[in-house]
Design an enzyme around this catalytic site. Structure first.
Site: not given
Length: 614
Positions: A2, A362
């Site tokens: 958010c 990753g």
């Protein structure tokens, strides 16, 4: 995921605060709201709904009418915490992690951040004690900007939200110099003198009666080697594999579709492999390809995807789309940011968002497990640093006489006094003679993780990069690139438990001879054939070097002409012009410098009016 905002004093109208929230509505397009407490404190929130999509979990959120919160991020262990809190008598009315943070604050107080496994930036209004309490996650995955003056406190997820309607800011000359060196404005600074970032792994309390802010560090990496893993390599591999598997598993939880960024490299392939073995459904994976020769790594991602049997999607990047992203770059990266891989990251996020709302990456593997090529380069050059300084200087003189620019760069590197200084120069620029300043831009507190004798040089470089490069650069890049398209990025290898285990492992479990990330690779090879990765390590880059000589040449020469360069503070214009000329002639690859200047110039064009530089 958010966007959060708050202010403790009456400076803006409700309409102006709505506009401030709108400035970062890409972070949370599903719902926007503001709430006023005690006629002066305002919290605002833009929601991207990920967990418990019901409006009952909208923010600003109240818990038992005792505390109120705005929260950006995800808490991956919230179900475990919730079970513990229910046993203590707490009752819940939602399925969200937001509510769990509130109850945990009432139970644990300022020790709350240590209980959380996640990425987060939040602020709690504690009406009982008349204070604000806030925190930022351990590695700085989520941003937190704040402004404190005699009137009160203002905070937001984006710098531009604080900037909007605020004409009392000044552009920081020192921050521009830091940006030239690091490619980012390092924490706790911002491009504005009056606004700061809350450092990663820190929390704060703001006494609303006295307007006094107290910042404390609740987590840090271990600066000493006093908690080493004592088991065998196989035991370490088993423990790490289990931990990475769990880190991936808990990050797959969401009430919206989830996918994985798959570049075909070690780290993203490991995350994709763990994700595919954890879930019963076919994992969606995403990679990006470039048409330019030498930049298309998508074939490797496709090979891994085929082996893992994922639902793989390849996104093509062309020149025109790259140019469009350059034009909108400063709207999302709302202070100068020079990592050019932000552009393909934005492109990847843009198209990934069409199919999923959450994407695992990753990121973090190179820092935790000594994986960057520069670590190996430092090992190679370290032998020369065992020789007398005079011998190094003679070698530097001979290399500098040769025509190739890479040899000239190595020659400059051999003139530094020690490996620590050389490493700092390697990440900030071996040749900084074009920067015109008396300010010591290398004077950052994170240097303490590099310049001590409790660990070997490889562990110290790794620690420094975790505290500096990963926090300042990688996490900023990924947060802004994903949130630009309302996509939540999650990084399992940045789970603090993985970080702490990696820190405890003997160096030779991670780096030995010419082999890097040894233990991480061995875990991956249990899932994907080793021969898939027998190739040089590649970065996630754009073909800017060619573009600046061809398609973008006119843009470079018009933005960075005499007038344009004289508008940029703290540079030696004649030195910069020489470097641009070298690049256009093809005698020297100066694209990082050109990109750095273009980004700053673009930011100044859009933000510099009305602000003085001090």
């Amino acid at each position: 995921m958010c966007g959060i905002y708050g202010i403790t004093y009456s400076k803006y109208t409700s309409e102006q605060i709505s506009e401030k929230l709108k400035r970062m509505d890409f972070r949370g397009p599903d719902q926007s709201a503001q709430k006023t407490f005690d006629n002066r404190i305002v919290f605002g929130h833009n929601r991207l709904s990920i967990i418990d999509l019901d409006p009952r979990s909208n923010q600003p959120f109240a818990f038992e009418e005792k505390i109120h919160i705005v929260f950006n991020g995800e808490i991956y262990n919230f179900k475990i915490l919730k079970s513990e809190l229910i046993k203590k008598g707490y009752q819940f009315r939602t399925e969200s992690d937001t509510e769990v943070i509130c109850a945990a604050y009432l139970e644990f107080g300022e020790n709350l951040p240590n209980k959380l496994n996640g990425m987060f930036a939040f602020v709690i209004y504690d009406s009982i004690n008349n204070r604000l309490f806030g925190a930022r996650d351990r590695l700085g995955q989520k941003p937190f900007y704040y402004l404190l003056n005699r009137d009160g406190f203002e905070f937001a997820s984006q710098l531009s939200t604080i900037q909007k309607y605020n004409s009392n800011l000044t552009i920081s000359r020192k921050s521009i110099t830091q940006y030239f060196a690091w490619g980012v404005v390092p924490d706790p600074y911002t491009i504005f003198n009056e606004v700061q970032k809350l450092p990663a792994g820190n929390c704060f309390t703001l006494d609303l009666d006295s307007n006094s802010l107290n910042i404390t560090q609740y987590w840090d990496i271990n600066n000493e080697r006093n908690e080493l893993f004592t088991g065998t390599y196989q035991e370490a591999k088993s423990a790490l594999s289990e931990l990475v598997q769990d880190a991936v598993k808990i990050r797959l939880y969401a009430d919206v579709p989830v996918g994985v960024f798959l570049s075909g490299g070690i780290d993203s392939s490991l995350v994709a492999a763990m994700a595919q073995t954890t879930t019963n459904s076919q994992v969606k994976t995403f990679s990006v390809k470039f048409n330019e020769k030498g930049f298309d790594e998508s074939v490797y991602a496709q090979k891994v995807a085929n082996h893992l049997k994922t639902d793989h999607h390849v996104i093509s990047c062309n020149y025109n789309e790259g140019l469009d992203l350059i034009d909108s770059f400063s709207h999302y990266y709302d202070e100068p940011f020079a990592d050019s891989s932000a552009i393909p990251s934005m492109l990847l996020s843009k198209y990934t968002r069409k199919q999923v709302t959450v994407a695992l990456s990753g990121d973090g593997g190179d820092e935790m497990f000594i994986g960057y090529q520069r670590y190996h380069w430092m090992k190679q050059v370290s032998a020369l640093y065992k020789t007398p300084k005079q011998f190094r200087h003679i070698t530097a003189f001979l290399l500098n006489a040769l025509p190739h620019y890479k040899l000239k760069t190595i020659a400059k590197g051999l003139r530094f006094d020690d490996l620590d200084s050389l490493y700092l120069a390697s990440v900030t620029g071996i040749d900084a003679s074009w920067i015109q300043t008396d300010y010591d831009y290398l004077n950052v507190s994170e240097r303490s993780y590099l310049e001590h004798n409790d660990k070997n040089i490889y562990e110290r470089m790794s620690d420094f990069d975790i505290k500096a490069y990963l926090n300042w650069d990688i996490n900023t890049k990924v947060d802004r690139a994903t949130m630009a398209y309302s996509l939540e990025g999650r990084a399992p290898l940045m789970d603090y438990r993985v970080v702490e285990l990696a820190q405890s492992l003997p160096t030779h479990f991670k780096y030995r001879g010419s082999k890097q990330k040894i233990i991480l690779k061995d875990i991956l090879y249990d899932h994907v054939p080793q021969e898939y990765f027998n190739r040089p390590k590649a970065g996630f880059t754009m073909p800017f070097s060619d573009w600046f000589r061809k398609e973008l040449k006119d843009m470079v020469l018009s933005e960075l002409n005499d007038d344009g360069l004289h508008q940029i503070p703290n540079i030696n214009v004649s030195e910069v012009k020489l470097r641009i000329k070298q690049h256009m002639e093809g005698s020297w690859n100066r694209y990082p410098l050109i990109w750095k200047l273009l980004v700053l110039k673009q930011w100044l064009n859009k933000n510099g009016q009305g602000y003085s530089i001090a």
